[in-house]
Write an enzyme that holds these catalytic residues in place. Structure first.
Site, short mmCIF file in Angstrom:
data_model
loop_
_atom_site.label_atom_id
_atom_site.label_comp_id
_atom_site.label_asym_id
_atom_site.label_seq_id
_atom_site.Cartn_x
_atom_site.Cartn_y
_atom_site.Cartn_z
N ASN A 32 2.07 47.31 30.43
CA ASN A 32 1.37 48.52 29.99
C ASN A 32 1.63 48.71 28.48
O ASN A 32 2.07 49.76 28.02
CB ASN A 32 1.84 49.75 30.80
CG ASN A 32 0.90 50.93 30.60
OD1 ASN A 32 1.33 52.07 30.45
ND2 ASN A 32 -0.38 50.67 30.58
N GLY A 36 3.78 50.17 20.09
CA GLY A 36 5.23 50.00 19.92
C GLY A 36 5.68 48.62 20.37
O GLY A 36 6.44 47.94 19.69
N HIS A 37 5.18 48.18 21.55
CA HIS A 37 5.54 46.83 22.03
C HIS A 37 5.02 45.77 21.07
O HIS A 37 5.69 44.78 20.80
CB HIS A 37 4.89 46.56 23.40
CG HIS A 37 5.38 47.42 24.51
ND1 HIS A 37 4.63 48.42 25.07
CD2 HIS A 37 6.55 47.41 25.19
CE1 HIS A 37 5.31 48.98 26.05
NE2 HIS A 37 6.48 48.40 26.15
#
Ligand code: PAF
Length: 283
Positions: A32, A36-37
């Site tokens: 998901n 940020g990831h």
């Protein structure tokens, strides 16, 4: 980007890269993915020759009644985003690759001094689920570097401690939290917020900034500013769990000589548990 589902497939590729002298950076995730990831993946890209990301929604880190079953599984979009961010390999193990005898029978890794405070106090077992899966993933991927977000600051400190305590040959890098334009820290769980809650959610970050400004201006009664922030959160419609000023390096309660601090907070808005934290220089 290559995908691997088994330990054998993953290891074959890692062996090949190692034989060529490549440095490997690893970004473990539960999928998901948001900006940020992807910042973690770009950081990994900048410090290594090869970037491995994993997606595994880890049942061991969810408590009873938490959102394991409903946690968003968005593999197709995640794969496209990882490809776009230039990851080399996506590891997507099935549960029996990670826990061959089931999570209950699994050997566990715990960092007791840090895993039972703050978020660990209200989510018993959560951090031992995190450290167990991260230790397992480190053994599978054998990265030189692993990259984690400062958004989960307690998790970052705990993983650093695990690596230090167990002499794991991996360097841990923390990357700054990515925020929405209104300050809300990006999180896979922000999608649970109803429209009115989403409008209130940035107040958490604003209140942490106000607390930081008071400490930077010389306030040293930390208990009083924590209490004031808890009250302000409640007035803004949150159900606060904790607001706590800690020593940045090890999350110990700070003494007056400590300058590098972190304020960490967790609070519910409706069904959504939000966490956030920011650095404080109390110089
Ligand atoms: O931060 C997360 O997404 C998870 O806790 C992690 C590190 C991938 C372990 O499951």
């Amino acid at each position: 980007m290559i995908s691997a589902r088994t330990a054998a497939d993953l290891r074959a590729r890692i062996r090949e890269w190692r034989a060529r002298g490549n440095r490997i950076a690893f970004v473990p995730t539960m999928g998901n993915l948001h900006a940020g990831h992807l910042r973690l993946v770009r950081h990994a890209r900048a410090v290594a020759d090869r970037v491995v990301a994993s997606i595994f929604v880890n049942p061991m880190q969810f408590g009873p009644g938490e959102d394991f079953a409903s946690y968003p599984r968005t593999l197709e979009a995640d794969s496209a985003a990882l490809m776009e961010a230039d990851a080399d390999l996506l590891f997507i193990p099935d549960i029996d690759v990670v826990y061959p005898r089931g999570p209950e029978q699994m050997t566990r890794v715990e960092v007791p001094a840090l895993g039972n405070i703050l978020c660990g106090a209200s989510r018993p077992g959560h951090f031992s689920g995190v450290t167990t899966v991260v230790a397992k993933l480190f053994n599978l991927v054998q990265p030189d570097t692993a990259v984690f977000g400062e958004k989960d600051y307690q998790q970052l400190v705990i993983i650093r401690r695990m690596v230090e305590d167990l002499n794991m040959p991996v360097s841990i890098e923390g990357v700054a939290t990515v925020r929405e334009p209104d300050g809300l820290a990006m999180s896979s769980r922000n999608g649970y917020l109803q429209a009115g809650e989403r409008a209130s959610a940035p107040r958490l970050y604003q209140l942490l900034c106000e607390l930081r400004d008071r400490v930077v201006a010389g306030e040293r009664d930390y208990a009083a500013v924590e209490r004031a922030t808890l009250e302000a959160l409640a007035r803004a419609g949150f159900e606060p769990d904790y607001v706590s000023i800690r020593r940045a390096a090890d999350l110990a309660p700070p003494g007056h000589a400590d300058q590098a601090l972190r304020v960490l907070a967790a609070a519910r808005l409706g069904v959504t548990r939000l966490i956030d934290n920011i650095h404080i220089s109390a110089g």
